[in-house]
Design a protein around this motif. Structure first.
Motif, mmCIF file in Angstrom:
data_model
loop_
_atom_site.group_PDB
_atom_site.id
_atom_site.type_symbol
_atom_site.label_atom_id
_atom_site.label_comp_id
_atom_site.label_asym_id
_atom_site.label_seq_id
_atom_site.Cartn_x
_atom_site.Cartn_y
_atom_site.Cartn_z
ATOM 1 N N ALA A 226 17.449 10.868 12.003
ATOM 2 C CA ALA A 226 16.825 10.307 13.197
ATOM 3 C C ALA A 226 17.654 9.167 13.771
ATOM 4 N N MET A 227 18.233 8.360 12.903
ATOM 5 C CA MET A 227 19.116 7.288 13.394
ATOM 6 C C MET A 227 20.381 7.870 14.028
ATOM 7 N N TYR A 228 20.946 8.907 13.394
ATOM 8 C CA TYR A 228 22.144 9.536 13.941
ATOM 9 C C TYR A 228 21.866 10.178 15.296
ATOM 10 N N ALA A 229 20.692 10.818 15.432
ATOM 11 C CA ALA A 229 20.343 11.481 16.688
ATOM 12 C C ALA A 229 19.887 10.504 17.761
ATOM 13 N N GLY A 230 19.668 9.249 17.399
ATOM 14 C CA GLY A 230 19.243 8.265 18.382
ATOM 15 C C GLY A 230 17.758 8.258 18.646
ATOM 16 N N LEU A 231 16.970 8.850 17.750
ATOM 17 C CA LEU A 231 15.515 8.850 17.913
ATOM 18 C C LEU A 231 14.962 7.456 17.676
ATOM 19 N N GLU A 232 14.049 7.051 18.544
ATOM 20 C CA GLU A 232 13.349 5.804 18.315
ATOM 21 C C GLU A 232 12.342 5.979 17.163
ATOM 22 N N LEU A 233 11.934 4.860 16.577
ATOM 23 C CA LEU A 233 10.997 4.881 15.444
ATOM 24 C C LEU A 233 11.535 5.732 14.291
ATOM 25 N N ALA A 234 12.831 5.647 14.053
ATOM 26 C CA ALA A 234 13.431 6.455 12.986
ATOM 27 C C ALA A 234 12.827 6.122 11.628
ATOM 28 N N THR A 235 12.523 4.848 11.389
ATOM 29 C CA THR A 235 11.934 4.459 10.109
ATOM 30 C C THR A 235 10.552 5.075 9.937
ATOM 31 N N ALA A 236 9.784 5.152 11.023
ATOM 32 C CA ALA A 236 8.448 5.766 10.947
ATOM 33 C C ALA A 236 8.549 7.246 10.617
ATOM 34 N N TRP A 237 9.519 7.942 11.222
ATOM 35 C CA TRP A 237 9.671 9.372 10.929
ATOM 36 C C TRP A 237 10.083 9.589 9.478
ATOM 37 N N GLY A 238 10.945 8.732 8.962
ATOM 38 C CA GLY A 238 11.320 8.852 7.555
ATOM 39 C C GLY A 238 10.152 8.576 6.631
ATOM 40 N N GLY A 239 9.361 7.543 6.946
ATOM 41 C CA GLY A 239 8.199 7.234 6.120
ATOM 42 C C GLY A 239 7.161 8.336 6.143
ATOM 43 N N LEU A 240 6.909 8.907 7.318
ATOM 44 C CA LEU A 240 5.939 9.998 7.409
ATOM 45 C C LEU A 240 6.448 11.251 6.708
ATOM 46 N N ALA A 241 7.748 11.516 6.806
ATOM 47 C CA ALA A 241 8.309 12.667 6.094
ATOM 48 C C ALA A 241 8.150 12.492 4.589
ATOM 49 N N PHE A 242 8.333 11.262 4.104
ATOM 50 C CA PHE A 242 8.142 10.968 2.682
ATOM 51 C C PHE A 242 6.701 11.222 2.262
ATOM 52 N N LEU A 243 5.743 10.724 3.022
ATOM 53 C CA LEU A 243 4.336 10.873 2.653
ATOM 54 C C LEU A 243 3.857 12.314 2.779
ATOM 55 N N LEU A 244 4.167 12.947 3.900
ATOM 56 C CA LEU A 244 3.646 14.285 4.156
ATOM 57 C C LEU A 244 4.253 15.334 3.241
ATOM 58 N N ASN A 245 5.393 15.033 2.647
ATOM 59 C CA ASN A 245 6.002 16.008 1.734
ATOM 60 C C ASN A 245 5.169 16.215 0.476
ATOM 61 N N TYR A 246 4.244 15.304 0.194
ATOM 62 C CA TYR A 246 3.345 15.495 -0.947
ATOM 63 C C TYR A 246 2.324 16.602 -0.695
ATOM 64 N N ILE A 247 2.185 17.032 0.557
ATOM 65 C CA ILE A 247 1.272 18.129 0.901
ATOM 66 C C ILE A 247 2.116 19.372 1.154
ATOM 67 N N PRO A 248 2.129 20.356 0.270
ATOM 68 C CA PRO A 248 2.971 21.540 0.477
ATOM 69 C C PRO A 248 2.595 22.288 1.761
ATOM 70 N N PHE A 249 3.581 22.891 2.381
ATOM 71 C CA PHE A 249 3.449 23.734 3.569
ATOM 72 C C PHE A 249 2.986 22.930 4.793
ATOM 73 N N LEU A 250 1.779 22.410 4.743
ATOM 74 C CA LEU A 250 1.207 21.742 5.915
ATOM 75 C C LEU A 250 1.909 20.425 6.209
ATOM 76 N N GLY A 251 2.224 19.640 5.170
ATOM 77 C CA GLY A 251 2.869 18.356 5.373
ATOM 78 C C GLY A 251 4.242 18.454 6.013
ATOM 79 N N PRO A 252 5.163 19.271 5.472
ATOM 80 C CA PRO A 252 6.470 19.414 6.124
ATOM 81 C C PRO A 252 6.388 19.919 7.556
ATOM 82 N N LEU A 253 5.399 20.775 7.850
ATOM 83 C CA LEU A 253 5.242 21.258 9.230
ATOM 84 C C LEU A 253 4.915 20.101 10.166
ATOM 85 N N LEU A 254 3.975 19.247 9.773
ATOM 86 C CA LEU A 254 3.621 18.104 10.606
ATOM 87 C C LEU A 254 4.780 17.114 10.709
#
Length: 363
Positions: A226-254
């Motif tokens: 996200a930082m490389y692509a220039g997305l804003e709120l890159a830290t938020a996307w990384g944090g949400l990806a970390f949390l949602l990965n605990y939910i198989p299938f549905l979490g990575p999709l979100l």
């Protein structure tokens, strides 16, 4: 002589239990399952905190055991509780922070997102005019806003369940030493189930270690991309990806869809959005479909279909918490079932060996 032999046969036939029609046992079992599921659904405000408390107890049991050998039982329980609460509060804070940022951004950019989708879809190939009309007539970005608001309302409503789970967890941690003896006094054959519980705890801890490693790698990789692509709120996307990965299938999709929508509004380019969407999916597939199965090996013997059914089924019964706890419940159920089958087989073999060792009657 015939009458003397006929009387015992008559008495034996009289005391034999009535034969139950075929299918009655299956019907009774199905009724019991449906009633149990109904109870779990209606009393979810109690069973969800209890399930999470037992799950966390299985995870922190080794920590308390190590601390007890050094500082004593009472202080070990206190330290284990404080460490556990710190980790739980950190996870809850990260989830609330990330989802609040996404909700604020979505509500603030809803009109812009609707306009961009309308422009991009209208510029598609003329042969897709029918699809365009159907899409533009039915798509409304405010559905997404309402969905996010509903998720936030449900998350806020979990505060009471979190408090109850902490209460159950506190009682459980301070009663770990006495629980096995109490179980032995209350339940026949408790030693067998204590061994099963220890095996289930080991599997749950390994499952969470694998999930945590994959979640950390996923979150860091998404953050860097996200930082490389220039997305804003890159830290938020990384944090949400970390949390949602605990939910198989549905979490990575979100965790993939949220940054994709954001990228579409930020860059106003369908091609850039598709590129970001594909890279995020590659990250999720690399860790979820390649790394995690290699780390798990044959430890759980869970098919992807069973995992997906568990996530969606318990999500239907218990909502958002059910999607997280669904796979641990599946691990517990399969472990208990396998142990019961092995125990039944051992009893059968012992019974057969006992019959073979009996002296044969004279010919």
């Amino acid at each position: 002589m015939t009458a003397e032999h006929a009387a015992p046969d008559t008495e034996e036939a009289a005391v034999q239990p009535p034969v139950r029609p075929a299918g009655v046992g299956l019907a009774l079992g199905l009724i019991a399952v449906l009633l149990s599921l109904g109870l779990l659904y209606l009393a979810s405000s109690v069973f969800v905190p209890l399930a999470f408390a037992l799950f966390i107890l299985a995870l922190v049991a080794p920590l308390r055991r190590v601390l007890r050998a050094r500082v004593g039982s009472a202080l070990a329980s206190t330290l284990t509780l404080l460490i556990t609460l710190s980790v739980v509060i950190l996870f809850l804070y990260l989830a609330a922070w990330g989802f609040n940022l996404v909700a604020q951004w979505t509500m603030g950019n809803a009109a812009r997102l609707q306009r961009l989708f309308t422009v991009e879809v209208a510029s598609l190939h003329p042969q897709l005019s029918l699809v365009q009309d159907m899409f533009l007539d039915n798509f409304n970005v405010y559905w997404l806003v309402r969905a996010i608001q509903e998720v936030l309302v449900r998350v806020n409503s979990l505060a009471g369940q979190v408090f109850l789970a902490i209460l159950f967890l506190t009682l459980g941690i301070f009663e770990m030493d006495e629980a096995p003896d109490r179980l032995r006094r209350m339940v026949p054959g408790a030693d067998h189930w204590l061994v099963v519980a220890a095996d289930v705890g080991r599997k749950l801890r390994r499952y969470m270690w694998i999930r945590t490693i994959a979640s950390i790698l996923t979150g860091v990789t998404v953050w860097l991309f996200a930082m490389y692509a220039g997305l804003e709120l890159a830290t938020a996307w990384g944090g949400l990806a970390f949390l949602l990965n605990y939910i198989p299938f549905l979490g990575p999709l979100l965790a993939t869809l949220f940054p994709t929508f954001f990228a579409f509004v930020q860059f106003e380019s369908l091609q850039t959005t598709v590129f970001i969407f594909l890279i995020l999916n590659v990250i999720q597939i690399a860790y979820g479909c390649y790394l995690e199965p290699r780390l798990a090996g044959n430890a759980f013997s869970l098919s992807p279909l069973m995992v997906m059914v568990a996530v969606f089924f318990w999500g239907l019964v218990w909502g958002i918490p059910g999607t997280f706890i669904g796979v641990p419940i599946l691990i517990v159920a399969t472990s208990v079932w396998s142990s019961s089958q092995r125990r039944r087989g051992n009893v059968y073999l012992q019974g057969s060996a006992g019959k073979d060792s009996l002296p044969k009657p004279p010919g």
